[in-house]
Design a protein around this motif. Structure first.
Motif, PDB file in Angstrom:
ATOM      1  N   LYS A 146      35.941   2.044  63.990  1.00 52.33           N
ATOM      2  CA  LYS A 146      35.450   0.718  63.593  1.00 52.33           C
ATOM      3  C   LYS A 146      36.381   0.053  62.591  1.00 52.33           C
ATOM      4  N   GLU A 147      36.920   0.841  61.667  1.00 52.98           N
ATOM      5  CA  GLU A 147      37.797   0.279  60.639  1.00 52.98           C
ATOM      6  C   GLU A 147      39.054  -0.321  61.265  1.00 52.98           C
ATOM      7  N   ARG A 148      39.689   0.434  62.173  1.00 50.68           N
ATOM      8  CA  ARG A 148      40.916  -0.046  62.819  1.00 50.68           C
ATOM      9  C   ARG A 148      40.613  -1.241  63.720  1.00 50.68           C
ATOM     10  N   ALA A 149      39.499  -1.183  64.438  1.00 51.93           N
ATOM     11  CA  ALA A 149      39.108  -2.305  65.303  1.00 51.93           C
ATOM     12  C   ALA A 149      38.890  -3.563  64.471  1.00 51.93           C
ATOM     13  N   ASN A 150      38.240  -3.417  63.312  1.00 52.84           N
ATOM     14  CA  ASN A 150      38.014  -4.577  62.436  1.00 52.84           C
ATOM     15  C   ASN A 150      39.329  -5.140  61.919  1.00 52.84           C
ATOM     16  N   GLU A 151      40.282  -4.281  61.585  1.00 53.72           N
ATOM     17  CA  GLU A 151      41.593  -4.752  61.121  1.00 53.72           C
ATOM     18  C   GLU A 151      42.283  -5.575  62.203  1.00 53.72           C
ATOM     19  N   LEU A 152      42.287  -5.044  63.430  1.00 54.23           N
ATOM     20  CA  LEU A 152      42.947  -5.751  64.532  1.00 54.23           C
ATOM     21  C   LEU A 152      42.261  -7.079  64.849  1.00 54.23           C
ATOM     22  N   VAL A 153      40.942  -7.085  64.834  1.00 54.88           N
ATOM     23  CA  VAL A 153      40.207  -8.310  65.130  1.00 54.88           C
ATOM     24  C   VAL A 153      40.422  -9.341  64.024  1.00 54.88           C
ATOM     25  N   ASP A 154      40.496  -8.902  62.775  1.00 60.45           N
ATOM     26  CA  ASP A 154      40.775  -9.828  61.677  1.00 60.45           C
ATOM     27  C   ASP A 154      42.148 -10.476  61.839  1.00 60.45           C
ATOM     28  N   LYS A 155      43.142  -9.689  62.235  1.00 60.05           N
ATOM     29  CA  LYS A 155      44.494 -10.228  62.479  1.00 60.05           C
ATOM     30  C   LYS A 155      44.462 -11.222  63.640  1.00 60.05           C
ATOM     31  N   TYR A 156      43.691 -10.894  64.668  1.00 56.23           N
ATOM     32  CA  TYR A 156      43.556 -11.776  65.828  1.00 56.23           C
ATOM     33  C   TYR A 156      42.962 -13.114  65.406  1.00 56.23           C
ATOM     34  N   GLU A 157      41.869 -13.074  64.649  1.00 58.08           N
ATOM     35  CA  GLU A 157      41.233 -14.315  64.199  1.00 58.08           C
ATOM     36  C   GLU A 157      42.159 -15.108  63.278  1.00 58.08           C
ATOM     37  N   GLU A 158      42.887 -14.410  62.428  1.00 53.71           N
ATOM     38  CA  GLU A 158      43.809 -15.082  61.506  1.00 53.71           C
ATOM     39  C   GLU A 158      44.931 -15.779  62.271  1.00 53.71           C
ATOM     40  N   SER A 159      45.404 -15.159  63.349  1.00 57.59           N
ATOM     41  CA  SER A 159      46.493 -15.762  64.122  1.00 57.59           C
ATOM     42  C   SER A 159      46.033 -17.016  64.864  1.00 57.59           C
ATOM     43  N   LEU A 160      44.738 -17.142  65.104  1.00 54.09           N
ATOM     44  CA  LEU A 160      44.207 -18.315  65.796  1.00 54.09           C
ATOM     45  C   LEU A 160      43.541 -19.303  64.837  1.00 54.09           C
ATOM     46  N   SER A 161      43.896 -19.246  63.577  1.00 55.31           N
ATOM     47  CA  SER A 161      43.391 -20.197  62.595  1.00 55.31           C
ATOM     48  C   SER A 161      43.948 -21.584  62.910  1.00 55.31           C
ATOM     49  N   ILE A 162      43.098 -22.585  62.864  1.00 54.64           N
ATOM     50  CA  ILE A 162      43.524 -23.950  63.184  1.00 54.64           C
ATOM     51  C   ILE A 162      44.606 -24.418  62.211  1.00 54.64           C
ATOM     52  N   ARG A 163      44.427 -24.135  60.934  1.00 58.56           N
ATOM     53  CA  ARG A 163      45.442 -24.535  59.947  1.00 58.56           C
ATOM     54  C   ARG A 163      46.778 -23.872  60.223  1.00 58.56           C
ATOM     55  N   ARG A 164      46.740 -22.579  60.564  1.00 62.59           N
ATOM     56  CA  ARG A 164      47.980 -21.860  60.855  1.00 62.59           C
ATOM     57  C   ARG A 164      48.654 -22.429  62.097  1.00 62.59           C
ATOM     58  N   LEU A 165      47.884 -22.759  63.126  1.00 64.24           N
ATOM     59  CA  LEU A 165      48.454 -23.331  64.342  1.00 64.24           C
ATOM     60  C   LEU A 165      49.074 -24.703  64.076  1.00 64.24           C
ATOM     61  N   ILE A 166      48.424 -25.531  63.271  1.00 62.16           N
ATOM     62  CA  ILE A 166      48.977 -26.849  62.935  1.00 62.16           C
ATOM     63  C   ILE A 166      50.269 -26.686  62.158  1.00 62.16           C
ATOM     64  N   ASN A 167      50.267 -25.811  61.163  1.00 63.35           N
ATOM     65  CA  ASN A 167      51.477 -25.609  60.372  1.00 63.35           C
ATOM     66  C   ASN A 167      52.628 -25.080  61.219  1.00 63.35           C
ATOM     67  N   ALA A 168      52.342 -24.178  62.146  1.00 58.72           N
ATOM     68  CA  ALA A 168      53.392 -23.624  63.003  1.00 58.72           C
ATOM     69  C   ALA A 168      53.976 -24.697  63.916  1.00 58.72           C
ATOM     70  N   ASN A 169      53.128 -25.594  64.414  1.00 59.54           N
ATOM     71  CA  ASN A 169      53.602 -26.627  65.326  1.00 59.54           C
ATOM     72  C   ASN A 169      54.220 -27.820  64.616  1.00 59.54           C
ATOM     73  N   MET A 170      54.006 -27.932  63.328  1.00 59.62           N
ATOM     74  CA  MET A 170      54.581 -29.027  62.553  1.00 59.62           C
ATOM     75  C   MET A 170      55.834 -28.574  61.810  1.00 59.62           C
TER      76      MET A 170
END
Length: 86
Positions: free
Chosen positions: A48-72
């Motif tokens: 569960k701990e490792r799964a939560n770490e991976l899912v947190d990274k997944y959600e962080e990579s799809l952050s709207i702010r992060r996507l806007i900053n990457a594309n700008m």
């Protein structure tokens, strides 16, 4: 007066509302897919701990702010030319 035509200024509130709803819809779909991913990883035998770490990274990579900053180019909304005037 503004350099923007009146017609463009009149459309801004509607555009902002649609953009806001689209952002909420995107965020909801990311959360749903993250839950499915977490369940699948745990069901597949991952801790569960490792799964939560991976899912947190997944959600962080799809952050709207992060996507806007990457594309700008990393500078975010400040790189839009007409916003720098104000």
């Amino acid at each position: 007066m503004s350099e923007l035509p009146l017609g463009a200024i009149a459309r801004v509130p509607g555009l902002a509302i649609r953009l806001g709803f689209s952002a909420l819809k995107f965020k909801r779909s990311v959360k749903k897919s993250a839950r499915r991913m977490r369940r699948g990883l745990i069901k597949g035998g991952m801790s569960k701990e490792r799964a939560n770490e991976l899912v947190d990274k997944y959600e962080e990579s799809l952050s709207i702010r992060r996507l806007i900053n990457a594309n700008m180019g990393g500078s975010g909304l400040s790189s839009i030319p007409f916003l720098n005037k104000y």
